[in-house]
Design an enzyme around this catalytic site. Structure first.
Site, PDB file in Angstrom:
ATOM      1  NE  ARG A 150       7.332  -3.630   5.765  1.00  0.00           N
ATOM      2  CZ  ARG A 150       6.088  -3.166   5.793  1.00  0.00           C
ATOM      3  NH1 ARG A 150       5.498  -2.741   4.694  1.00  0.00           N
ATOM      4  NH2 ARG A 150       5.413  -3.164   6.929  1.00  0.00           N
TER       5      ARG A 150
ATOM      6  NE  ARG B  60       1.862  -4.821  11.282  1.00  0.00           N
ATOM      7  CZ  ARG B  60       2.739  -4.574  10.303  1.00  0.00           C
ATOM      8  NH1 ARG B  60       3.867  -5.261  10.252  1.00  0.00           N
ATOM      9  NH2 ARG B  60       2.494  -3.665   9.405  1.00  0.00           N
TER      10      ARG B  60
ATOM     11  NE  ARG C 231      -4.144  -0.491  10.215  1.00  0.00           N
ATOM     12  CZ  ARG C 231      -3.009  -0.036   9.728  1.00  0.00           C
ATOM     13  NH1 ARG C 231      -2.955   1.121   9.120  1.00  0.00           N
ATOM     14  NH2 ARG C 231      -1.932  -0.749   9.876  1.00  0.00           N
TER      15      ARG C 231
ATOM     16  NE  ARG D 248       6.656  -0.839   9.936  1.00  0.00           N
ATOM     17  CZ  ARG D 248       5.521  -0.608   9.261  1.00  0.00           C
ATOM     18  NH1 ARG D 248       5.566  -0.035   8.064  1.00  0.00           N
ATOM     19  NH2 ARG D 248       4.356  -0.941   9.762  1.00  0.00           N
TER      20      ARG D 248
ATOM     21  CE  LYS E 122      -2.411  -0.475   3.764  1.00  0.00           C
ATOM     22  NZ  LYS E 122      -1.824  -1.702   4.303  1.00  0.00           N
TER      23      LYS E 122
HETATM   24  P1  AMP Z   1       1.004   0.922   9.089  1.00  0.00           P
HETATM   25  O1  AMP Z   1       2.292   1.572   8.739  1.00  0.00           O
HETATM   26  O2  AMP Z   1      -0.165   1.491   8.304  1.00  0.00           O
HETATM   27  O3  AMP Z   1       1.065  -0.576   9.041  1.00  0.00           O
HETATM   28  O4  AMP Z   1       0.698   1.306  10.609  1.00  0.00           O
HETATM   29  C1  AMP Z   1       1.588   0.948  11.644  1.00  0.00           C
HETATM   30  C2  AMP Z   1       0.853   0.933  12.975  1.00  0.00           C
HETATM   31  O5  AMP Z   1       0.325   2.241  13.252  1.00  0.00           O
HETATM   32  C3  AMP Z   1      -0.362   0.016  13.034  1.00  0.00           C
HETATM   33  O6  AMP Z   1       0.000  -1.336  13.309  1.00  0.00           O
HETATM   34  C4  AMP Z   1      -1.148   0.644  14.175  1.00  0.00           C
HETATM   35  O7  AMP Z   1      -0.555   0.342  15.434  1.00  0.00           O
HETATM   36  C5  AMP Z   1      -0.940   2.136  13.916  1.00  0.00           C
HETATM   37  N1  AMP Z   1      -1.982   2.650  13.022  1.00  0.00           N
HETATM   38  C6  AMP Z   1      -1.821   3.089  11.734  1.00  0.00           C
HETATM   39  N2  AMP Z   1      -2.993   3.486  11.228  1.00  0.00           N
HETATM   40  C7  AMP Z   1      -3.923   3.301  12.197  1.00  0.00           C
HETATM   41  C8  AMP Z   1      -5.331   3.511  12.269  1.00  0.00           C
HETATM   42  N3  AMP Z   1      -6.028   3.964  11.238  1.00  0.00           N
HETATM   43  N4  AMP Z   1      -5.942   3.221  13.449  1.00  0.00           N
HETATM   44  C9  AMP Z   1      -5.260   2.757  14.507  1.00  0.00           C
HETATM   45  N5  AMP Z   1      -3.938   2.514  14.488  1.00  0.00           N
HETATM   46  C10 AMP Z   1      -3.262   2.774  13.350  1.00  0.00           C
END
Ligand code: AMP
Length: 213
Positions: A127, A171, A88, A160, A13
């Site tokens: 990754r 996740r 989300r 990460r 994404k």
């Molecule tokens: P991502 O980089 O989009 O995978 O986001 C990394 C982490 O940020 C996620 O695993 C959540 O802990 C937090 N996060 C990102 N977007 C959201 C969201 N819309 N709602 C809640 N937590 C989020």
């Protein structure tokens, strides 16, 4: 153009968001990136978000929704925007719908990237991301020229916290339990376009453009 990108972690994404945002000249708003920047800067928001993000759990809606609403009120969004990683869960999707209604705005499309669980695990566990410019690499499929060093800016590559194997399972569970239901939510609005996340970056990008048209 107002777009939402939905898909499991590791579906690419972030990469596709950057390409689409630059194609349509719209800001790429990634809630994950906003949280990571706040964690790096040790802001109040960052301190609050850290325990959730490092365990692969969602940051509470009250915090995330306010953060997104603040971002959507900024004045660089005349051409629209692309939301990556938000909403989300159904609560966030409803919050966004209310926000858009209040501002008499509409989404153009919700793009879903689909990928099997097996593929997700392979992609995430290998990754590596640049500490400096966030460019993504993969220890098997997209190796940097020099191990541990970003091809683009020379920054240090790292894994990460939430890409570590023990967190990936959580996740995925969070995605299936909480995020996947928004697919149905948007199916009912007629905005949903689903594409396969398998193939080269360029192939997926072309698929995305066709789906959005
Ligand atoms: P991502 O980089 O989009 O995978 O986001 C990394 C982490 O940020 C996620 O695993 C959540 O802990 C937090 N996060 C990102 N977007 C959201 C969201 N819309 N709602 C809640 N937590 C989020």
């Amino acid at each position: 153009m107002k777009l939402i990108l939905v898909g499991p972690p590791g579906a690419g994404k972030g990469t596709q968001s950057s390409l689409l945002a630059s194609h349509f000249s719209i800001p790429h708003i990634s809630t994950g990136d906003i949280f990571r920047a706040n964690i790096k800067g040790q802001t109040e928001l960052g301190k609050l978000a850290q325990s959730y993000t490092s365990a692969g759990n969602l940051v509470p809606d009250s915090v995330t929704n306010d953060m997104v609403a603040d971002r959507l009120k900024q004045d660089d969004l005349a051409n629209g925007y692309l939301l990556d990683g938000y909403p989300r869960n159904v609560g966030q999707a409803e919050f966004l719908s209310n926000f858009l209604n209040q501002h008499q705005e509409k989404l153009d499309a919700v793009l879903e990237f689909s990928l099997s669980n097996e593929e997700i695990i392979t992609r995430l566990s290998g990754r590596r991301v640049c500490k400096n410019c966030q460019a993504p690499f993969h220890i098997e499929f997209e190796r940097p020229k020099v191990t541990g060093v970003c091809d683009k800016c020379g920054g240090e590559l790292y894994q990460r916290d939430d890409d570590k194997e023990e967190v990936i399972a959580n996740r995925l569970e969070v995605y299936n339990d909480q995020t996947a239901p928004i697919i149905n939510y948007y199916k009912n609005t007629g905005l949903l376009k689903t594409i396969s996340a398998l193939g080269s970056v360029e192939e997926i990008f072309q698929r995305a453009l066709i789906a959005i048209k």
